[in-house]
Design an enzyme around this catalytic site. Structure first.
Site, mmCIF file in Angstrom:
data_model
loop_
_atom_site.group_PDB
_atom_site.id
_atom_site.type_symbol
_atom_site.label_atom_id
_atom_site.label_comp_id
_atom_site.label_asym_id
_atom_site.label_seq_id
_atom_site.Cartn_x
_atom_site.Cartn_y
_atom_site.Cartn_z
ATOM 1 N N SER A 42 0.816 -1.225 0.000
ATOM 2 C CA SER A 42 0.000 0.000 0.000
ATOM 3 C C SER A 42 0.846 1.271 0.000
ATOM 4 O O SER A 42 0.777 2.096 0.906
ATOM 5 C CB SER A 42 -0.934 0.000 1.218
ATOM 6 O OG SER A 42 -1.812 -1.096 1.177
ATOM 7 N N CYS A 46 3.783 6.704 -7.339
ATOM 8 C CA CYS A 46 3.853 8.028 -7.975
ATOM 9 C C CYS A 46 4.776 8.968 -7.222
ATOM 10 O O CYS A 46 5.267 9.950 -7.786
ATOM 11 C CB CYS A 46 2.459 8.642 -8.047
ATOM 12 S SG CYS A 46 1.249 7.669 -8.951
ATOM 13 N N VAL A 83 2.805 -15.341 -6.362
ATOM 14 C CA VAL A 83 1.868 -16.290 -6.966
ATOM 15 C C VAL A 83 2.443 -16.710 -8.315
ATOM 16 O O VAL A 83 2.701 -15.871 -9.182
ATOM 17 C CB VAL A 83 0.474 -15.671 -7.137
ATOM 18 C CG1 VAL A 83 -0.463 -16.651 -7.844
ATOM 19 C CG2 VAL A 83 -0.105 -15.285 -5.778
ATOM 20 N N ASP A 304 -3.371 -1.434 -12.466
ATOM 21 C CA ASP A 304 -2.583 -1.322 -13.689
ATOM 22 C C ASP A 304 -2.601 -2.563 -14.573
ATOM 23 O O ASP A 304 -1.993 -2.564 -15.640
ATOM 24 C CB ASP A 304 -1.126 -0.989 -13.343
ATOM 25 C CG ASP A 304 -0.966 0.391 -12.740
ATOM 26 O OD1 ASP A 304 -1.971 1.134 -12.676
ATOM 27 O OD2 ASP A 304 0.153 0.739 -12.325
ATOM 28 N N ASN A 326 -6.998 2.801 -6.985
ATOM 29 C CA ASN A 326 -7.691 2.910 -5.708
ATOM 30 C C ASN A 326 -9.205 2.882 -5.882
ATOM 31 O O ASN A 326 -9.920 2.271 -5.074
ATOM 32 C CB ASN A 326 -7.259 4.190 -4.988
ATOM 33 C CG ASN A 326 -5.921 4.026 -4.291
ATOM 34 O OD1 ASN A 326 -5.832 3.414 -3.238
ATOM 35 N ND2 ASN A 326 -4.861 4.554 -4.889
ATOM 36 N N TYR A 447 -13.805 33.391 -9.379
ATOM 37 C CA TYR A 447 -12.894 34.420 -9.900
ATOM 38 C C TYR A 447 -12.503 35.399 -8.797
ATOM 39 O O TYR A 447 -13.337 35.858 -8.020
ATOM 40 C CB TYR A 447 -13.522 35.217 -11.042
ATOM 41 C CG TYR A 447 -12.809 36.528 -11.271
ATOM 42 C CD1 TYR A 447 -11.522 36.549 -11.811
ATOM 43 C CD2 TYR A 447 -13.391 37.739 -10.884
ATOM 44 C CE1 TYR A 447 -10.834 37.747 -11.974
ATOM 45 C CE2 TYR A 447 -12.711 38.945 -11.053
ATOM 46 C CZ TYR A 447 -11.432 38.941 -11.592
ATOM 47 O OH TYR A 447 -10.749 40.117 -11.747
ATOM 48 N N TRP A 455 -11.838 36.026 -17.284
ATOM 49 C CA TRP A 455 -12.176 34.846 -18.088
ATOM 50 C C TRP A 455 -11.083 33.810 -17.832
ATOM 51 O O TRP A 455 -9.933 34.020 -18.204
ATOM 52 C CB TRP A 455 -12.236 35.185 -19.581
ATOM 53 C CG TRP A 455 -13.540 35.794 -20.002
ATOM 54 C CD1 TRP A 455 -13.835 37.111 -20.083
ATOM 55 C CD2 TRP A 455 -14.710 35.086 -20.394
ATOM 56 N NE1 TRP A 455 -15.130 37.290 -20.498
ATOM 57 C CE2 TRP A 455 -15.688 36.062 -20.705
ATOM 58 C CE3 TRP A 455 -15.046 33.738 -20.521
ATOM 59 C CZ2 TRP A 455 -16.979 35.732 -21.131
ATOM 60 C CZ3 TRP A 455 -16.319 33.401 -20.945
ATOM 61 C CH2 TRP A 455 -17.269 34.381 -21.237
ATOM 62 N N ARG A 463 -14.380 29.443 -25.660
ATOM 63 C CA ARG A 463 -14.962 30.471 -26.537
ATOM 64 C C ARG A 463 -14.339 30.402 -27.924
ATOM 65 O O ARG A 463 -15.050 30.489 -28.942
ATOM 66 C CB ARG A 463 -14.726 31.861 -25.940
ATOM 67 C CG ARG A 463 -15.519 32.139 -24.676
ATOM 68 C CD ARG A 463 -15.186 33.501 -24.097
ATOM 69 N NE ARG A 463 -15.553 34.606 -24.979
ATOM 70 C CZ ARG A 463 -15.265 35.880 -24.768
ATOM 71 N NH1 ARG A 463 -14.556 36.218 -23.708
ATOM 72 N NH2 ARG A 463 -15.662 36.808 -25.607
#
Length: 473
Positions: A42, A46, A83, A304, A326, A447, A455, A463
């Site tokens: 566990s 990354c 295994v 994975d 996960n 914003y 924007w 846009r």
């Protein structure tokens, strides 16, 4: 009657499934036996580049739950146990203790396959020489750190190796310029190495379109990382001591004191293939929405080693990410434990960085859209992370793809500085909801000058994409 759940793989998908199943069913109803061939359970693979680079101080900070903690929750986690065979008709697995060599069979009523991925390691001369490292597991990360520490101890006089730039601790060559490649390039640069990245394609980050990859290339060069495109590695050269000393391509040879392989991964489905379980075109296991292996009512798979549905293209894809693993584990554990959950698919969202440069993508590239027969328009805009007048505003490039005629959003790529990468989540939500670019322009985003222009860059791109869709009609 008590059932037995066997889990193959002690990392994200497998142990998330085991833990969730345990929450739903106690040990008197469900026995859980898990097998892990490595030394750790566990953990965050990354995080390995950030541990190597020094951003994360200690290995154990990457471990979410130790074997002892799993066992305290009545999960019989057996470490250093591989295994070696899966007997589907007999409902049993053969295991080998990697310390003693002892072999045995363990029966199961339900099985979870979380075997993960295996790094691509091409059969090149010298590929197994000391000083050549993959970075798939914590064991790999520890081996790389040990190798770097040895180099740095030997070079403690402060004199750089012959041919290295002044002040460099050594010369590192990274083979591959995907997520792992660029993150490891940053880690090695932060440790003081002279870094060269050899990439088979023309631009780094093949998960981006080439025009966006070029921005990453330019930024890496600006950081002092030598990035070589169209460089097919042909051999790893070794010295008289057997250690790596250079990486050879068809056109040149690059001196190296350490080599890191970041070529990518493929599904680890050796057991599944031998057992006759269904595999997709990318070599990953195929599952239904409940993460149950197709055609097998008592076998689940996640992480994975599986392929997933791409919600944008409608096709199966192979996207090995811890976030998916996960989620798969939670779904599997819920179903194994008597509950109900599904995993509908993904839109292919991923973020990364190299030093201050942030890189993000979601949905389809131009290449992906063409492969599935979608007609599209693409637009690219330049903006900033904050209002232009606010201190710290940083440049950002956003590329957006939309379907012709319908205007459905197909994909977004972002390259920029602080505040760029996580903006891709706006697009990920829009893709999941099947929004058009015109609908996106009305999104009520937050914003204030310290956080965004009036924007947002993603909405500016939307846009422009609306205009491109209309012009293409």
């Amino acid at each position: 009657m008590r059932e037995r759940l066997v889990v193959i793989g002690g990392d994200a998908a497998g142990m998330s499934a085991a833990s969730q199943a345990r929450r739903l069913k106690g040990p008197e109803e469900l026995e859980i036996v898990a097998f892990e061939r490595g030394h750790f359970s566990s953990y965050s693979a990354c995080g390995i580049p950030y541990w190597v680079g020094g951003d994360v101080a200690a290995r154990d900070e990457l471990i979410a739950r130790s074997p002892r903690e799993h066992r305290a929750r009545d999960i019989d986690l057996r470490m250093r146990t591989e295994v070696t065979e899966l007997d589907v008709p007999g409902q049993r697995v053969r295991t080998r203790d990697l310390e003693s060599g002892a072999e045995s069979w363990t029966g199961f009523d339900k099985l979870v396959i979380g075997t993960g991925a295996q790094p691509v390691r091409p059969p090149l001369p010298g590929i197994d020489a000391p000083g050549v490292h993959g970075v798939q597991t914590l064991d790999d990360g520890q081996a790389l750190l040990d190798s770097l520490t040895a180099l740095e101890t030997d070079g403690a006089t402060g004199v750089p190796p012959a041919g290295a730039r002044p002040g460099a601790r050594g010369r590192a060559v990274v083979v591959g310029a995907g997520y792992i490649g660029v993150e490891m390039a940053e880690a090695l640069l932060n440790r003081g190495y002279e870094v060269t990245v050899l990439n088979r394609g023309p631009q780094p980050m093949a998960t981006l379109d080439p025009d966006m990859g070029r921005l990453v290339h330019e930024a890496m060069d600006g950081l002092g990382i030598t990035t070589v495109g169209d460089a097919e590695v042909t051999a790893i050269r070794t010295g008289s001591d057997g250690r790596v000393r250079a990486v050879a391509t068809a056109d040149a040879e690059y001196p190296a004191d350490v080599v890191v392989l970041g070529i990518g991964v493929r599904p680890e489905t050796t057991l599944a293939r031998a057992a006759g379980l269904p595999l997709g075109g990318h070599g990953g296991l195929l599952t239904d929405l409940a993460m149950r292996v197709r055609g097998h009512g008592n076998i689940w798979a996640g992480g994975d080693c599986v392929e997933v549905l791409d919600l944008v293209s409608g096709r199966e894809r192979y996207i090995p990410l811890g976030t998916h693993a996960n989620k798969h584990g939670q779904v599997i554990g819920s179903n194994v434990g008597g509950g109900y959950a599904t995993f509908p698919g993904v839109v292919g969202t991923a973020v990364s960085k190299v030093c201050a440069l942030e890189i993000a993508r979601t949905g389809l590239r131009e290449k992906d859209a063409r492969e599935v027969g979608l007609r599209y328009v693409s637009v690219t805009i330049e903006s900033t992370s904050r209002a232009g007048y606010y201190p710290g505003a940083a440049p950002m490039t956003v590329k957006m793809l939309a379907e012709r005629r319908t205007g459905r959003l197909l994909g977004v790529q972002i390259v920029g500085r602080e505040g760029a990468a996580k903006r891709v989540d706006i697009a990920a939500v829009a893709l999941t909801a099947g929004m058009t670019v015109e609908a996106m322009t009305a999104l009520d985003l937050g914003y204030a000058p310290p956080f965004s222009p009036v924007w947002d860059p993603v909405l500016i791109a939307a846009r422009k994409a609306v205009a491109a869709v209309r012009a293409a009609e």
